[in-house]
Scaffold this motif. Structure first.
Motif, PDB file in Angstrom:
ATOM      1  N   GLY A 172       6.390 -78.402  17.817  1.00  0.00           N
ATOM      2  CA  GLY A 172       5.387 -79.565  19.355  1.00  0.00           C
ATOM      3  C   GLY A 172       5.255 -79.267  20.860  1.00  0.00           C
ATOM      4  N   LEU A 173       5.631 -78.176  21.062  1.00  0.00           N
ATOM      5  CA  LEU A 173       5.835 -77.965  22.310  1.00  0.00           C
ATOM      6  C   LEU A 173       3.878 -77.034  22.359  1.00  0.00           C
ATOM      7  N   PHE A 174       4.537 -76.230  21.218  1.00  0.00           N
ATOM      8  CA  PHE A 174       3.596 -74.768  20.936  1.00  0.00           C
ATOM      9  C   PHE A 174       2.227 -75.684  20.568  1.00  0.00           C
ATOM     10  N   MET A 193      15.297 -77.442  16.386  1.00  0.00           N
ATOM     11  CA  MET A 193      14.907 -76.758  17.709  1.00  0.00           C
ATOM     12  C   MET A 193      13.432 -76.406  17.783  1.00  0.00           C
ATOM     13  N   VAL A 194      13.054 -75.658  16.122  1.00  0.00           N
ATOM     14  CA  VAL A 194      11.883 -75.240  15.612  1.00  0.00           C
ATOM     15  C   VAL A 194      10.844 -76.346  15.850  1.00  0.00           C
ATOM     16  N   ILE A 195      10.995 -77.368  15.694  1.00  0.00           N
ATOM     17  CA  ILE A 195      10.410 -78.747  15.206  1.00  0.00           C
ATOM     18  C   ILE A 195      10.526 -79.022  16.941  1.00  0.00           C
ATOM     19  N   VAL A 196      10.491 -78.231  17.922  1.00  0.00           N
ATOM     20  CA  VAL A 196      10.583 -78.923  19.402  1.00  0.00           C
ATOM     21  C   VAL A 196       9.380 -77.743  19.691  1.00  0.00           C
TER      22      VAL A 196
END
Length: 74
Positions: free
Chosen positions: A7-9, A1-4
């Motif tokens: 990526g969105l940021f 979830m942190v990687i997602v």
């Protein structure tokens, strides 16, 4: 979830970075901050919605394929 989230940021920063001049011009002619934010969110949400439209059916099919291996499905 942190990687997602990272990526969105990163994608949001990239979209805003490409439009720095446009944002500056809009602000200089009197646009409110909320108008600029709404414009950026609208443009940022399009790829996210397309990705969701592709990912949800593929995820469902992958889950069905995985569950078909088991004799008793829960």
């Amino acid at each position: 979830m942190v990687i997602v989230l990272i990526g969105l940021f990163g994608m949001a920063v990239h979209v805003a970075g490409r439009r720095v001049r446009e944002i500056g011009v809009r602000k200089s002619i009197g646009a409110r901050t909320t108008e600029v934010v709404v414009m950026l969110i609208r443009d940022f949400s399009k790829p996210v919605l397309v990705a969701n439209l592709v990912a949800w059916p593929l995820g469902y099919l992958a889950a069905q394929q995985y569950l078909s291996v088991f004799m008793h499905r829960v």
